[in-house]
Design a protein around this motif. Structure first.
Motif: not given
Length: 547
Positions: A44-73
């Motif tokens: 579910s790409e939970d931003p609470a897993l890691w500080p960088s994910a939480a910061t990116a979520a607060d800033d409205g930025r998307a990050l590359c998560w492991p094994g997720q093909p959605g953006f490329s599709r």
């Protein structure tokens, strides 16, 4: 009743096995991972897993998560349009300007795609590959350049290619059509693409988990890979990664993280089959970046001895479950997904943030116009030499501030001192700022040197090209002994609008990395080869004890 010598987790065509202490350490981790709901939170790409994910979520930025093909599709139509235009222009060659795990993934995908044309991966300011590309004017005229990095070396290489295209008398519009930039919206690379009129494909913020992201799939598609089919195959693995049982990514991550937590921080990657060449090299970079240096990956290409030790374990690709500590067997697309997922799980177990910038990563900046990289490589080179061995023009210069290494009176003595500094529980990291090509560069000779020094030190020896991957101990301090290789260049490339050439930028980066490792408390020695071929021959002789 006979107790099985190994435990296997099977999901479809993917099998992960483990045995002995590595299996025991993994089993202790699996319950904790499920209690912490790591599989569901990763999916579910939970931003609470890691500080960088939480910061990116607060800033409205998307990050590359492991094994997720959605953006490329979602951008497949845009990729298809670019590919059609490239074919119409007769652009059949591809150069990729970028570095790190996503760039290595692109090379891996292209290398193992029967329909794809070869991809030239340029990860550093080494002039050799650029000179070879520019020397063949017909090939250069048919070359398309994909830019995925935003560091100084990548931007410098982009400007060099612009100038080489200009020298072919191509119009500004023709030059613009030969570039594609993959970048996060609003970032430095995206802004430069907009200013130059280059096509831009927007992507999430780059992280080590880029094998299914635009950073890897755009160059792979332009090279001729059927990336839609690759994504379809990769997607079939995803349901297994949310299950509590028979979850190959979770188990492999528990194997890696559990072994490291138990003190086995060096993972030897054995690549037996020729069915997926380059996989172990990509996995090594992925693990180094995702775990922030807490794991030390070592690719065993053959010929490089690895002495068994309590801090070393072996993971083989299509290996021998009854003999190897762990094995991973899977189709190519599944390997990409499972390894990224496992690297994220291992990082979580080691308390690392895999979405954070890697320690020692190059800063995304470039010297101002009219200036040169600072400090002057020539000045620092002359000032720090403690030993020179060989005839002028072909000698090897030794540069170090370490008193033990500086006490050597010849190269053979220096290698003995290196082994002493590595000790019984350390490792040697060779960082080669040379040409990695095995046939036309120094790739073969450097790997031979690594094998000889591994036998001499009886400890792990890693080799990286153009940049270092710091290894971090349990105390969060950098560890290891560094051997940095630099060398004079015969055929150099001027940098447009700058008063220096690629070799000067390359040497400045090497000196900067050596200082950074030294400031981290690591012993560092730099060997500068006045002539690369003669210098490496001398190093090999000294390492063999023949000098």
């Amino acid at each position: 009743m006979t107790v099985p010598s190994f435990t296997a987790v099977v999901s479809g065509n993917t099998t992960v096995t483990a045995r002995g202490p590595v299996r025991d350490a993994a089993e202790r981790m699996l319950g904790r991972l499920w209690i912490d709901q790591v599989p569901v939170r990763l999916a579910s790409e939970d931003p609470a897993l890691w500080p960088s994910a939480a910061t990116a979520a607060d800033d409205g930025r998307a990050l590359c998560w492991p094994g997720q093909p959605g953006f490329s599709r979602a951008i497949l139509p845009q990729i298809g349009e670019l590919r059609a235009k490239a074919r119409a222009e007769g652009l059949t060659e591809l150069a990729l300007l970028g570095r790190g795990a996503p760039a290595r993934a692109a090379g891996l995908i292209v290398r193992n795609s029967a329909a794809a044309r070869p991809l030239t991966l340029l990860e550093s300011a080494e002039p050799g590959p650029v000179v070879r590309t520019g020397a063949d004017h017909e090939r250069l005229r048919q070359t398309m350049v994909v830019v995925t990095g935003d560091d100084a070396a990548t931007e410098t290489l982009r400007r060099v290619f612009v100038r080489m295209f200009q020298d072919l008398d191509l119009s500004p519009a023709q030059i613009a059509r030969r570039f594609v930039t993959v970048a996060e919206p609003g970032g430095p690379a995206a802004k430069r693409a907009d200013e130059a009129g280059h096509p831009l494909i927007e992507a999430p913020g780059r992280t080590p988990f880029g094998a299914l992201s635009p950073y890897a799939l755009v160059p792979a598609a332009l090279a001729g890979t059927d990336v839609a089919r690759l994504l379809d195959h990769a997607t079939t693995v995803l349901p297994a990664l949310t299950r509590p049982e028979n979850n190959p990514g979770l188990v492999l991550g528990a194997i890696l993280g559990g072994a490291a937590r138990a003190g086995r921080t060096t993972v030897v990657l054995g690549d037996y089959p020729a069915s997926l060449p380059g996989l172990a090299d990509w996995v090594a970079v992925l693990l180094a970046e995702a775990t922030g240096g807490r794991m030390l990956p070592l690719v065993q290409h053959g010929g490089q001895p690895v002495v068994p030790s309590d801090d070393v374990f072996l993971v083989t690709l299509d290996g021998r479950p009854r003999q190897d500590d762990a094995t991973v067997t899977a189709p190519p697309s599944a390997q990409l997904v499972v390894w990224e997922y496992a690297a994220a799980v291992a990082a979580q177990l080691l308390g690392m943030d895999p979405l954070a910038p890697l320690p020692g990563a190059p800063a995304p900046h470039d010297p101002p116009a009219g200036s040169a990289p600072s400090p002057s490589p020539a000045e620092e080179s002359m000032a720090s030499a403690v030993l020179t061995e060989g005839e002028p023009g072909q000698a090897v210069e030794v540069h170090t501030h370490d008193p033990v290494l500086a006490g050597a009176t010849d190269l053979a003595g220096l290698f003995d001192a290196l082994a002493e500094r590595v000790g019984a529980d350390g490792h040697l990291a060779i960082v080669a700022h040379l040409d990695p090509d095995r046939a036309r560069g120094q790739g073969t000779q450097v790997r031979r040197l690594g094998a000889l020094l591994a036998a001499r030190c009886a400890r792990p020896v890693t080799i990286s090209w153009g940049h270092r991957y710091p290894a971090i101990g349990n105390d969060r301090r950098e560890r290891g002994v560094y051997l940095v290789l630099t060398g004079n260049v015969v055929h150099d490339v001027p940098v447009p609008d700058r008063h220096y050439r690629l070799s000067r930028l390359q040497l400045a980066q090497a000196l900067s990395e050596a200082r950074a490792a030294r400031s981290g408390g690591c012993p560092v020695v730099r060997l500068h080869l006045q002539n690369r071929w003669a210098g490496l021959a001398r190093l090999l002789e000294s390492a063999r004890g023949e000098a």
